[in-house]
Design a protein around this motif. Structure first.
Motif, short mmCIF file in Angstrom:
data_model
loop_
_atom_site.label_atom_id
_atom_site.label_comp_id
_atom_site.label_asym_id
_atom_site.label_seq_id
_atom_site.Cartn_x
_atom_site.Cartn_y
_atom_site.Cartn_z
N UNK A 58 2.16 4.18 29.91
CA UNK A 58 2.05 5.59 30.30
C UNK A 58 2.30 6.50 29.10
N UNK A 59 3.33 6.17 28.31
CA UNK A 59 3.65 6.99 27.14
C UNK A 59 2.50 7.03 26.14
N UNK A 60 1.81 5.91 25.98
CA UNK A 60 0.71 5.85 25.02
C UNK A 60 -0.56 6.53 25.53
N UNK A 61 -0.89 6.32 26.81
CA UNK A 61 -2.24 6.66 27.26
C UNK A 61 -2.32 7.76 28.31
N UNK A 62 -1.19 8.25 28.83
CA UNK A 62 -1.29 9.30 29.84
C UNK A 62 -2.01 10.54 29.34
N UNK A 63 -1.83 10.97 28.07
CA UNK A 63 -2.59 12.14 27.61
C UNK A 63 -4.10 11.98 27.79
N UNK A 64 -4.62 10.78 27.54
CA UNK A 64 -6.07 10.57 27.67
C UNK A 64 -6.47 10.52 29.14
#
Length: 484
Positions: A58-64
Motif C-alpha cells: 500500500x505504501x508503495x503503490x497506493x498513489x498510483x
C-alpha cells in the motif's frame, strides 16, 4: 507438511475467491492455514509478516491506485472517454467496427484511464456498433479485451497500468523498460488479436450469423452485481461499485480536448522518467528519515504519479466545468481505489507468509531450476501465480516479493539488463491471469451481456495465446540480443 499447507492454503484461496468470497478474509485465512501446517506462530505471521507485506505494498503503490482511479472517473464523468469512443466510431464507421473498438480501448487505457472505466464506457459503444454492423455480440468481449487488457497493460513502453509499475521498485526500472522489446510484443499481441477477430467475423458472416439478441442495460447490471465486484477488485485499480456514483456530463467535449489529458499523461511520464528525475539531486534520500530509499526504488512510481496528476490537472482545466458534480465525482474516484488496493495488498500478504515458510525453499529451488534459464523461470513463476490468484497485479507482486532479489542477483552475475526482467515479468503476469476466474474477464463478460460459453474461446486466443507468443518472442530476442 509445510508444502502441503502451502497447497491447501492456496487451494482454499482460489476456490473460495472464485465462488465470490472476499479476498480480504480469504487471504489471511489461507496464510494462517499454511502457517499452521508448518507449525509456525500464527498471530506473529498475521500481524508481522502478512500485515507488514500488505502495508509495504500500500505504501508503495497506493498513489498510483488512487490517481489512476480518480483520473479514470473524471475522464468518464467529463464525457472524455465517450468522446474518444465516438470519434473512433465516426472515423472508422461500422465497416471497421472491430478495429474502432480495439483502437478506442487502446487509446484510453494507454493514456491512463482505468481498465474498468474503459469497460463500462466501451461496452455500450461496442453494443451499438456491433449491432449496426451485424457482427455477433459474442465477439464484443474479445474486441474490447484486445485494446484494453493486452499490450497496453503489459507490453507497450510507458503504459501507466498497475502491472507495469509493480516491477519498478524491485528492479530499479522505469515504465519504459525494454522499449524495443515491448513494441515488438505489442505488435504481436495486436496483430494476433485483430487477425483472429477478423477471421471470426468473416466466418460468422459466411454462416449467416448476425448480432443476435440485444441485451441493453448489461453494463448497468454489472455495476450493481455484488459477485462481479468481489471478483473484480483484485484485478485492477477501480471498484465497479463506484461507476454510477457522481454524475456524467450531458455533452461530451470536442475530441481534441478529450485526447489532450491522455497525451499529457504519456508525455509527462516520458519526461519524468528520462529527463526530470535523472537531473534531480536526490542525495537527500540517503538520510535515515527516508528509510534507505533510492531514486531507482521510487523513481518509477514518482514518474507515473506525476504523469497522472498532470493528466488530472489538464482534464480539469479543459473539461472540468462539464462535470455536473465535481466533488461527487472526485469522491467516487478516490473511493474506487480503496478496495482494490487493499484486496491486492491482502494477496501480497498471503504471498509473504507463504514465502516465509521453510517449505518454500523447495518451491524456490524448483522455480529457479526450470530449464531455459532465469528468463524462462521468471516467466513461468509470474504466469503461475497470476493464474492461481486471478490477478496480474497480485500474482506479479507475490512472485517479485519472494524471488525479486534472487533474480536481481542472477542478473548482476550474468549481465542481464533489469529492464528485460521487468518486461518479461509483466508480460508473464498478463498472460494466464486471463483464466475464467479472473475478475476482469468476469466483469467484461457481464458488461457485454455475454457468458463464458459464448465468448471465452475468443478471449483465450486474443488474450492468452497472443500474450504467450509475444512472451516467447521477447524471451528469445532478449536471450540473443539482450534488452533494447
Amino acid at each position: 507438511m509445510g508444502l502441503l499447507g502451502i497447497l491447501v492454503g492456496l487451494g482454499l484461496l482460489v476456490w473460495l475467491a472464485y465462488r465470490g468470497w472476499s479476498v480480504l478474509l480469504l487471504a489471511p485465512a489461507g496464510a494462517m492455514v499454511a502457517a499452521a501446517f508448518a507449525g509456525e506462530p500464527l498471530l506473529a505471521h498475521w500481524t508481522e509478516t502478512f500485515m507488514g507485506a500488505g502495508a509495504r505494498f500500500v505504501a508503495q503503490f497506493f498513489p498510483i491506485f488512487l490517481l489512476g482511479a480518480l483520473f479514470g472517473k473524471l475522464m468518464e464523468d467529463s464525457g472524455a472517454v465517450t468522446a474518444i469512443a465516438e470519434a473512433m466510431t465516426a472515423r472508422l464507421g461500422t465497416r471497421r467496427a472491430v478495429l474502432a473498438v480495439v483502437l478506442a480501448g487502446a487509446i484510453v487505457t494507454y493514456g491512463g484511464v482505468s481498465l474498468f472505466v474503459a469497460y463500462f464506457v466501451l461496452g455500450p459503444m461496442a453494443m451499438a456498433l456491433f449491432q449496426a454492423a451485424d457482427i455477433p455480440r459474442r465477439l464484443m468481449p474479445a474486441a474490447i479485451l484486445v485494446g484494453s487488457s493486452t499490450f497496453t497493460m503489459s507490453a507497450l513502453p510507458g503504459t501507466p497500468a498497475i502491472p507495469n509499475t509493480i516491477p519498478m521498485p524491485f528492479f530499479g526500472t522505469t515504465p519504459f523498460a525494454a522499449p524495443g522489446l515491448g513494441i515488438i510484443a505489442s505488435g504481436i499481441m495486436l496483430g494476433i488479436g485483430l487477425w483472429w477477430l477478423q477471421r471470426a467475423e468473416a466466418a460468422a458472416r459466411r454462416r449467416g450469423e448476425g448480432f443476435g439478441e440485444a441485451r441493453p442495460g448489461a453494463a448497468d447490471a454489472a455495476a450493481e452485481d455484488a459477485l462481479v465486484r468481489e471478483r473484480a477488485v483484485t484485478a485492477r485499480e477501480f471498484d465497479p461499485a463506484e461507476i454510477h456514483h457522481g454524475s456524467q456530463a450531458e455533452r461530451s467535449p470536442p475530441a481534441l480536448l478529450a485526447f489532450l489529458p491522455l497525451l499529457v499523461v504519456v508525455l509527462v511520464n516520458l519526461l519524468m522518467s528520462f529527463a526530470v528525475l535523472p537531473a534531480l539531486d536526490t542525495d537527500f534520500l540517503e538520510e535515515p528519515r527516508w528509510g534507505g530509499a533510492t531514486l531507482s526504488s521510487v523513481g518509477g512510481v514518482w514518474a507515473v504519479s506525476t504523469a497522472l496528476l498532470a493528466g488530472i490537472a489538464a482534464l480539469l482545466l479543459t473539461s472540468g466545468r462539464r462535470i455536473p458534480a465535481l466533488r461527487a465525482s472526485v469522491d467516487a474516484g478516490a473511493n474506487a481505489a480503496v478496495l482494490p488496493v487493499i484486496s491486492v495488498a491482502s494477496l501480497v500478504g498471503f504471498g509473504a507468509v507463504v514465502a516465509a515458510m521453510p517449505a518454500f525453499e523447495a518451491v524456490r529451488d524448483w522455480v529457479l531450476g526450470i530449464g531455459g534459464g532465469p528468463l524462462v523461470s521468471l516467466a513461468v513463476a509470474t504466469n503461475l501465480l497470476a493464474a492461481l490468484t486471478g490477478s496480474a497485479s497480485g500474482g506479479l507482486t507475490i512472485a517479485l516479493d519472494a524471488l525479486g532479489p534472487t533474480y536481481m542477483a542472477i542478473a548482476a552475475e550474468q549481465g542481464i539488463d533489469p529492464g528485460l526482467l521487468h518486461r518479461i515479468a509483466v508480460i508473464g503476469a498478463g498472460t494466464l491471469d486471463i483464466l475464467p476466474h479472473n475478475g476482469a474477464v468476469i466483469t467484461l463478460l457481464a458488461v457485454c451481456g455475454c457468458t463464458h460459453k459464448e465468448s471465452y474461446l475468443d478471449i483465450v486466443v486474443v488474450g492468452i495465446v497472443s500474450s504467450l507468443v509475444s512472451l516467447a518472442a521477447v524471451i528469445l530476442l532478449g536471450s540473443v540480443a539482450g534488452s533494447f
